[in-house]
Design a protein around this motif. Sequence first.
Motif, short mmCIF file in Angstrom:
data_model
loop_
_atom_site.label_atom_id
_atom_site.label_comp_id
_atom_site.label_asym_id
_atom_site.label_seq_id
_atom_site.Cartn_x
_atom_site.Cartn_y
_atom_site.Cartn_z
N LEU A 90 36.03 171.87 -15.67
CA LEU A 90 35.09 172.73 -14.96
C LEU A 90 34.93 172.26 -13.50
O LEU A 90 34.93 173.07 -12.57
CB LEU A 90 33.73 172.72 -15.68
N LEU A 91 34.85 170.94 -13.31
CA LEU A 91 34.69 170.42 -11.94
C LEU A 91 35.95 170.68 -11.11
O LEU A 91 35.86 170.90 -9.90
CB LEU A 91 34.33 168.93 -11.97
N ASP A 92 37.14 170.66 -11.74
CA ASP A 92 38.37 171.04 -11.02
C ASP A 92 38.29 172.50 -10.57
O ASP A 92 38.68 172.85 -9.45
CB ASP A 92 39.60 170.88 -11.93
N THR A 93 37.77 173.35 -11.46
CA THR A 93 37.62 174.77 -11.10
C THR A 93 36.64 174.92 -9.94
O THR A 93 36.86 175.71 -9.02
CB THR A 93 37.13 175.57 -12.33
N ILE B 204 25.23 172.39 -15.12
CA ILE B 204 26.17 172.27 -16.24
C ILE B 204 25.43 171.67 -17.44
O ILE B 204 25.29 170.45 -17.54
CB ILE B 204 27.36 171.35 -15.86
N PRO B 205 24.95 172.52 -18.36
CA PRO B 205 24.32 171.97 -19.56
C PRO B 205 25.38 171.27 -20.40
O PRO B 205 26.51 171.74 -20.50
CB PRO B 205 23.79 173.21 -20.30
N ASN C 295 29.31 176.21 -18.56
CA ASN C 295 30.13 175.18 -19.20
C ASN C 295 31.01 175.96 -20.18
O ASN C 295 30.49 176.74 -20.99
CB ASN C 295 29.24 174.17 -19.95
N GLN C 296 32.33 175.78 -20.07
CA GLN C 296 33.20 176.59 -20.94
C GLN C 296 33.13 176.15 -22.40
O GLN C 296 33.61 176.85 -23.28
CB GLN C 296 34.64 176.59 -20.42
N PRO D 43 31.09 181.09 -22.58
CA PRO D 43 31.85 179.85 -22.76
C PRO D 43 33.33 180.03 -22.46
O PRO D 43 34.17 179.97 -23.35
CB PRO D 43 31.59 179.49 -24.24
N SER D 44 33.65 180.29 -21.21
CA SER D 44 35.06 180.40 -20.80
C SER D 44 35.14 180.15 -19.30
O SER D 44 34.13 180.15 -18.61
CB SER D 44 35.62 181.79 -21.13
N LEU D 45 36.35 179.94 -18.82
CA LEU D 45 36.54 179.78 -17.37
C LEU D 45 37.29 180.98 -16.82
O LEU D 45 38.06 180.86 -15.88
CB LEU D 45 37.30 178.49 -17.08
N GLY D 46 37.06 182.15 -17.40
CA GLY D 46 37.76 183.36 -16.98
C GLY D 46 37.19 183.98 -15.72
O GLY D 46 36.38 183.36 -15.01
#
Length: 257
Positions: A165-168, A150-151, A14-15, A132-135
């Motif tokens: 996050l779900l789009d990713t 996904i906590p 989870n970012q 905590p990132s979407l990198g």
Amino acid sequence: MARKKKAVVVSVANQKGGVAKTTSTASLGAAFAEGGKRVLLVDLDAQASLTFSLGVDPDLVETSINEALLGQCALADTIIGCDEGIDLVPSTIDLAGAEAQLLPRPGREYALQSALDEVLGDYDVILVDCSPSLGVLTLNALTASQGLIIPMSCEMLSHRGVGQLLDTVADVRRLLNKKLTVWGILPTMYDGRSSHAREVLADLGGRYGVPVLDPPIPRTVRFAEAPAIGRSILSTSRRSKGAIAYREVATGLLPRL
Ligand SMILES: Nc1ncnc2c1ncn2[C@@H]1O[C@H](COP(=O)(O)OP(=O)(O)OP(=O)(O)O)[C@@H](O)[C@H]1O
Ligand SMILES: [Mg+2]
């Protein structure tokens, strides 16, 4: 000879910061190990909180996930056996530079998957604690995984980040890894006495169209105490309501392993 069953790889991501990703990774890992599963935990965060919480000093680690991702050593050579029957691929602050080093490389999203490949036969489950990132590191985790947990803190006023996050996840499934499925949102830091927390929980089910894992993990000070002595709440506080909740969530996930 029977072919060895391969580990199921699960990202804990989870970012949003501070939602109990690392606590959930350590606790679910300990619960699976209690149930006799062979467990590998991968610290994919330069903060190295998971490494710390398992009693390993990141400053004393010689080879870590960083070198394994960059192909400078075999992932198996980074593994440290920890208490509670759990193995760890540690992280160090060096991982902060890995993102930049991976970026220009071909197949950069596949670095973790290919590093893990040689140890899949040695474990039943591999849990990856994301930063905590979407990198690119989190993309590596999602590309290597069959499952995603996904906590999500029930205290949060907004959980808009979950939609992103779900789009990713949808992009990863389309472009990188068709096998990825969302196992569920794991509600954490739940205070059943708070009407706000109850509302957040009740709203979660319908909102994102993904499963909500049960039971929610209650808020308890025990979690803050456990990492200080390098063990998870499951062994420091075996019968606490938090430990019991994580065991129940792990039991519910067993059929997927
Ligand atoms: N159920 C709980 N009740 C009370 N405190 C908790 C609970 N779960 C986690 N915490 C505490 O909340 C803080 C954040 O938890 P944790 O480090 O697991 O989150 P994280 O999502 O991994 O954070 P980051 O995004 O920085 O990686 C820690 O101090 C942890 O001890
Ligand atoms: Mg963390």
